[in-house]
Scaffold this motif. Structure first.
Motif, PDB file in Angstrom:
ATOM      1  N   ASP A  33       0.814  -1.215   0.000  1.00 14.49           N
ATOM      2  CA  ASP A  33       0.000   0.000   0.000  1.00 14.49           C
ATOM      3  C   ASP A  33       0.849   1.268   0.000  1.00 14.49           C
ATOM      4  OD1 ASP A  33      -2.418  -1.482   0.128  1.00 14.49           O
ATOM      5  OD2 ASP A  33      -2.113  -1.762   2.287  1.00 14.49           O
ATOM      6  N   MET A  34       2.094   1.138  -0.433  1.00 14.51           N
ATOM      7  CA  MET A  34       2.975   2.305  -0.447  1.00 14.51           C
ATOM      8  C   MET A  34       2.422   3.405  -1.361  1.00 14.51           C
ATOM      9  SD  MET A  34       6.168   1.064  -2.873  1.00 14.51           S
ATOM     10  CE  MET A  34       6.311  -0.562  -2.144  1.00 14.51           C
ATOM     11  N   LEU A  35       2.767   4.627  -1.033  1.00 15.72           N
ATOM     12  CA  LEU A  35       2.293   5.769  -1.797  1.00 15.72           C
ATOM     13  C   LEU A  35       2.732   5.657  -3.251  1.00 15.72           C
ATOM     14  CD1 LEU A  35       0.969   8.595  -1.855  1.00 15.72           C
ATOM     15  CD2 LEU A  35       3.204   9.552  -1.232  1.00 15.72           C
ATOM     16  N   ARG A  36       1.807   5.896  -4.154  1.00 15.58           N
ATOM     17  CA  ARG A  36       2.127   5.853  -5.583  1.00 15.58           C
ATOM     18  C   ARG A  36       2.628   7.231  -6.013  1.00 15.58           C
ATOM     19  NH1 ARG A  36      -2.901   2.243  -8.096  1.00 15.58           N
ATOM     20  NH2 ARG A  36      -2.506   0.400  -6.806  1.00 15.58           N
ATOM     21  N   TYR A  37       3.913   7.434  -5.849  1.00 16.74           N
ATOM     22  CA  TYR A  37       4.504   8.742  -6.126  1.00 16.74           C
ATOM     23  C   TYR A  37       4.301   9.151  -7.579  1.00 16.74           C
ATOM     24  CZ  TYR A  37       6.845   8.445  -1.590  1.00 16.74           C
ATOM     25  OH  TYR A  37       7.111   8.354  -0.250  1.00 16.74           O
ATOM     26  N   TYR A  38       4.282   8.187  -8.484  1.00 11.90           N
ATOM     27  CA  TYR A  38       4.160   8.511  -9.899  1.00 11.90           C
ATOM     28  C   TYR A  38       2.805   9.130 -10.234  1.00 11.90           C
ATOM     29  CZ  TYR A  38       1.644   4.050 -10.239  1.00 11.90           C
ATOM     30  OH  TYR A  38       0.756   3.016 -10.074  1.00 11.90           O
ATOM     31  N   GLU A  39       1.852   9.033  -9.318  1.00  9.56           N
ATOM     32  CA  GLU A  39       0.539   9.630  -9.548  1.00  9.56           C
ATOM     33  C   GLU A  39       0.425  11.046  -8.994  1.00  9.56           C
ATOM     34  OE1 GLU A  39      -2.255   6.893  -7.872  1.00  9.56           O
ATOM     35  OE2 GLU A  39      -2.166   5.517  -9.585  1.00  9.56           O
ATOM     36  N   LEU A  40       1.471  11.532  -8.344  1.00 10.56           N
ATOM     37  CA  LEU A  40       1.449  12.876  -7.776  1.00 10.56           C
ATOM     38  C   LEU A  40       1.454  13.934  -8.881  1.00 10.56           C
ATOM     39  CD1 LEU A  40       4.108  12.511  -4.914  1.00 10.56           C
ATOM     40  CD2 LEU A  40       1.615  12.533  -4.659  1.00 10.56           C
ATOM     41  N   SER A  41       1.030  15.121  -8.531  1.00 13.47           N
ATOM     42  CA  SER A  41       1.136  16.242  -9.470  1.00 13.47           C
ATOM     43  C   SER A  41       2.604  16.515  -9.756  1.00 13.47           C
ATOM     44  CB  SER A  41       0.499  17.493  -8.861  1.00 13.47           C
ATOM     45  OG  SER A  41       1.258  17.940  -7.739  1.00 13.47           O
ATOM     46  N   ASP A  42       2.874  17.220 -10.848  1.00 14.74           N
ATOM     47  CA  ASP A  42       4.262  17.522 -11.187  1.00 14.74           C
ATOM     48  C   ASP A  42       4.963  18.221 -10.031  1.00 14.74           C
ATOM     49  OD1 ASP A  42       3.935  16.384 -13.636  1.00 14.74           O
ATOM     50  OD2 ASP A  42       4.003  18.246 -14.791  1.00 14.74           O
ATOM     51  N   ARG A  43       4.302  19.198  -9.445  1.00 16.51           N
ATOM     52  CA  ARG A  43       4.933  19.957  -8.363  1.00 16.51           C
ATOM     53  C   ARG A  43       5.277  19.062  -7.175  1.00 16.51           C
ATOM     54  NH1 ARG A  43       1.819  24.784  -5.279  1.00 16.51           N
ATOM     55  NH2 ARG A  43       0.725  22.965  -4.421  1.00 16.51           N
ATOM     56  N   ASP A  44       4.331  18.212  -6.769  1.00 12.06           N
ATOM     57  CA  ASP A  44       4.566  17.344  -5.616  1.00 12.06           C
ATOM     58  C   ASP A  44       5.586  16.253  -5.933  1.00 12.06           C
ATOM     59  OD1 ASP A  44       2.797  18.818  -4.146  1.00 12.06           O
ATOM     60  OD2 ASP A  44       1.108  17.429  -4.407  1.00 12.06           O
ATOM     61  N   PHE A  45       5.551  15.769  -7.172  1.00  9.77           N
ATOM     62  CA  PHE A  45       6.499  14.731  -7.554  1.00  9.77           C
ATOM     63  C   PHE A  45       7.914  15.302  -7.580  1.00  9.77           C
ATOM     64  CE2 PHE A  45       8.065  11.599 -10.933  1.00  9.77           C
ATOM     65  CZ  PHE A  45       8.271  10.589 -10.007  1.00  9.77           C
ATOM     66  N   ILE A  46       8.060  16.475  -8.139  1.00 13.23           N
ATOM     67  CA  ILE A  46       9.370  17.136  -8.163  1.00 13.23           C
ATOM     68  C   ILE A  46       9.868  17.372  -6.741  1.00 13.23           C
ATOM     69  CG2 ILE A  46      10.562  19.295  -8.724  1.00 13.23           C
ATOM     70  CD1 ILE A  46       8.856  19.403 -11.287  1.00 13.23           C
ATOM     71  N   GLN A  47       8.966  17.793  -5.848  1.00 10.98           N
ATOM     72  CA  GLN A  47       9.368  18.028  -4.464  1.00 10.98           C
ATOM     73  C   GLN A  47       9.834  16.737  -3.800  1.00 10.98           C
ATOM     74  OE1 GLN A  47       9.592  21.151  -2.992  1.00 10.98           O
ATOM     75  NE2 GLN A  47      10.795  19.880  -1.576  1.00 10.98           N
ATOM     76  N   HIS A  48       9.163  15.635  -4.122  1.00 16.29           N
ATOM     77  CA  HIS A  48       9.594  14.327  -3.600  1.00 16.29           C
ATOM     78  C   HIS A  48      11.007  13.999  -4.083  1.00 16.29           C
ATOM     79  CE1 HIS A  48       9.932   9.991  -3.081  1.00 16.29           C
ATOM     80  NE2 HIS A  48      10.039   9.857  -4.389  1.00 16.29           N
ATOM     81  N   LEU A  49      11.290  14.255  -5.350  1.00 17.00           N
ATOM     82  CA  LEU A  49      12.610  13.971  -5.899  1.00 17.00           C
ATOM     83  C   LEU A  49      13.678  14.837  -5.241  1.00 17.00           C
ATOM     84  CD1 LEU A  49      11.716  13.672  -9.703  1.00 17.00           C
ATOM     85  CD2 LEU A  49      12.058  11.816  -8.051  1.00 17.00           C
ATOM     86  N   VAL A  50      13.335  16.085  -4.971  1.00 16.76           N
ATOM     87  CA  VAL A  50      14.270  16.982  -4.294  1.00 16.76           C
ATOM     88  C   VAL A  50      14.496  16.505  -2.859  1.00 16.76           C
ATOM     89  CG1 VAL A  50      14.615  19.324  -3.413  1.00 16.76           C
ATOM     90  CG2 VAL A  50      13.730  18.980  -5.726  1.00 16.76           C
ATOM     91  N   ASP A  51      13.418  16.126  -2.172  1.00 17.92           N
ATOM     92  CA  ASP A  51      13.520  15.696  -0.773  1.00 17.92           C
ATOM     93  C   ASP A  51      14.373  14.442  -0.610  1.00 17.92           C
ATOM     94  OD1 ASP A  51      11.904  17.801  -0.036  1.00 17.92           O
ATOM     95  OD2 ASP A  51      10.074  16.602   0.117  1.00 17.92           O
ATOM     96  N   THR A  52      14.355  13.578  -1.606  1.00 19.86           N
ATOM     97  CA  THR A  52      15.143  12.341  -1.544  1.00 19.86           C
ATOM     98  C   THR A  52      16.507  12.485  -2.211  1.00 19.86           C
ATOM     99  OG1 THR A  52      14.048  11.520  -3.558  1.00 19.86           O
ATOM    100  CG2 THR A  52      13.102  10.857  -1.435  1.00 19.86           C
ATOM    101  N   ASP A  53      16.852  13.718  -2.618  1.00 15.85           N
ATOM    102  CA  ASP A  53      18.129  14.006  -3.284  1.00 15.85           C
ATOM    103  C   ASP A  53      18.247  13.351  -4.647  1.00 15.85           C
ATOM    104  OD1 ASP A  53      19.136  15.646  -1.282  1.00 15.85           O
ATOM    105  OD2 ASP A  53      19.930  13.948  -0.152  1.00 15.85           O
ATOM    106  N   GLY A  54      17.090  12.991  -5.236  1.00 22.10           N
ATOM    107  CA  GLY A  54      17.111  12.444  -6.581  1.00 22.10           C
ATOM    108  C   GLY A  54      17.487  13.488  -7.611  1.00 22.10           C
ATOM    109  N   ILE A  55      17.098  14.724  -7.362  1.00 22.11           N
ATOM    110  CA  ILE A  55      17.517  15.854  -8.183  1.00 22.11           C
ATOM    111  C   ILE A  55      17.815  17.029  -7.260  1.00 22.11           C
ATOM    112  CG2 ILE A  55      16.176  15.171 -10.218  1.00 22.11           C
ATOM    113  CD1 ILE A  55      14.128  17.314  -9.440  1.00 22.11           C
ATOM    114  N   SER A  56      18.590  17.966  -7.756  1.00 21.68           N
ATOM    115  CA  SER A  56      18.893  19.158  -6.964  1.00 21.68           C
ATOM    116  C   SER A  56      17.771  20.179  -7.120  1.00 21.68           C
ATOM    117  CB  SER A  56      20.216  19.773  -7.414  1.00 21.68           C
ATOM    118  OG  SER A  56      20.096  20.298  -8.730  1.00 21.68           O
ATOM    119  N   SER A  57      17.667  21.086  -6.170  1.00 20.80           N
ATOM    120  CA  SER A  57      16.657  22.136  -6.249  1.00 20.80           C
ATOM    121  C   SER A  57      16.905  23.040  -7.452  1.00 20.80           C
ATOM    122  CB  SER A  57      16.650  22.963  -4.949  1.00 20.80           C
ATOM    123  OG  SER A  57      17.942  23.474  -4.675  1.00 20.80           O
TER     124      SER A  57
END
Length: 252
Positions: A115-139
């Motif tokens: 039941d993990m969160l389906r991050y790929y279904e997030l809005s662009d803004r929220d998905f980008i923020q998730h990537l930044v929070d996990t250091d997947g991309i830089s701000s």
């Protein structure tokens, strides 16, 4: 010469890991791979199922190894792929060609939350923020609209592919398995040790300072530990591993 293939994280590519090569001990050949539809393989169709990815990457490694035994390091989604590749090698009766797998920040299949969160279904803004929070991309990269418009569909597909992964219950591996992760990954601290349940030749755990991309801050240590495993397994080849009983005659 020991050959180690590297499988990237979701949305990642071989270029994220190519700089590791000089850090390994002499005699280790480090070869990061791209997924179909990514970067150097952009002209190919992207995977539609996790099983397709496992089969394609196994074929790719066998072809590139050209008869040589090899190991697999996989980070995050790449770690889950490495585990499934190990089982496919068993099914193909080629397990002896797989030296070991290293699963990095990838939760053990039996400890994944369906039941993990389906991050790929997030809005662009929220998905980008998730990537930044996990250091997947830089701000800084997150502020580049054209780059994000090209990058987000790619990583969304990878996240969806990983989400759809449905691991099966299988016999324990005889392939040596090393688990490693960042100490700031709270869920991983609880669940990553359970990789010991999945291989009769568990060669240990590595816990490093940092989060999901811990190796950015301690690459020397990570590559030194992997190099040590290669050396220990080479010594075991001399001593012998009794795979029929699933008992390693070496101590790691």
């Amino acid at each position: 010469m020991s050959l180690i293939f590297c499988l990237p994280h979701a949305g990642g590519g071989a270029h994220h890991y190519s700089g590791w090569a000089p850090y390994f001990a002499p005699g280790i050949e480090w070869e990061p791979l791209d997924y179909a539809g990514h970067f150097s393989r952009m002209n190919e169709h992207a995977y539609t199922t996790f099983e397709h990815a496992v089969q394609d990457l196994t074929d790719e490694m066998i072809s590139r190894a050209d008869g040589r035994p090899f190991a697999v390091f996989g980070h995050s989604m790449g770690g889950a792929l490495a585990y499934e590749i190990a089982h496919l090698m068993v099914e193909r009766q080629m397990a002896q060609n797989l030296l070991f797998i290293a699963v990095s920040s990838a939760l053990p299949p039996h400890r994944r939350d369906p039941d993990m969160l389906r991050y790929y279904e997030l809005s662009d803004r929220d998905f980008i923020q998730h990537l930044v929070d996990t250091d997947g991309i830089s701000s800084q990269l997150a502020e580049l609209p054209e780059l994000m418009s090209n990058y987000l569909p790619l990583i969304r597909k990878d996240y969806q592919l990983y989400q759809q992964y449905q691991p099966q219950t299988r016999p324990l591996l005889f392939t040596p398995l090393f688990a490693l992760w960042g100490e700031q990954e709270e869920v991983h601290n609880l669940k990553m040790p359970s990789w010991v349940d999945l291989s009769r030749v568990f060669v240990g755990s590595g816990i490093y300072p940092g989060g999901h991309f811990y190796w950015r801050n301690c690459l020397n240590t990570v590559t030194a530990d992997i190099s040590t495993i290669v050396e220990q397994l080479a010594a075991c080849q001399t001593t012998g591993i009794n795979q029929s009983l699933g008992v390693s005659l070496c101590q790691f």
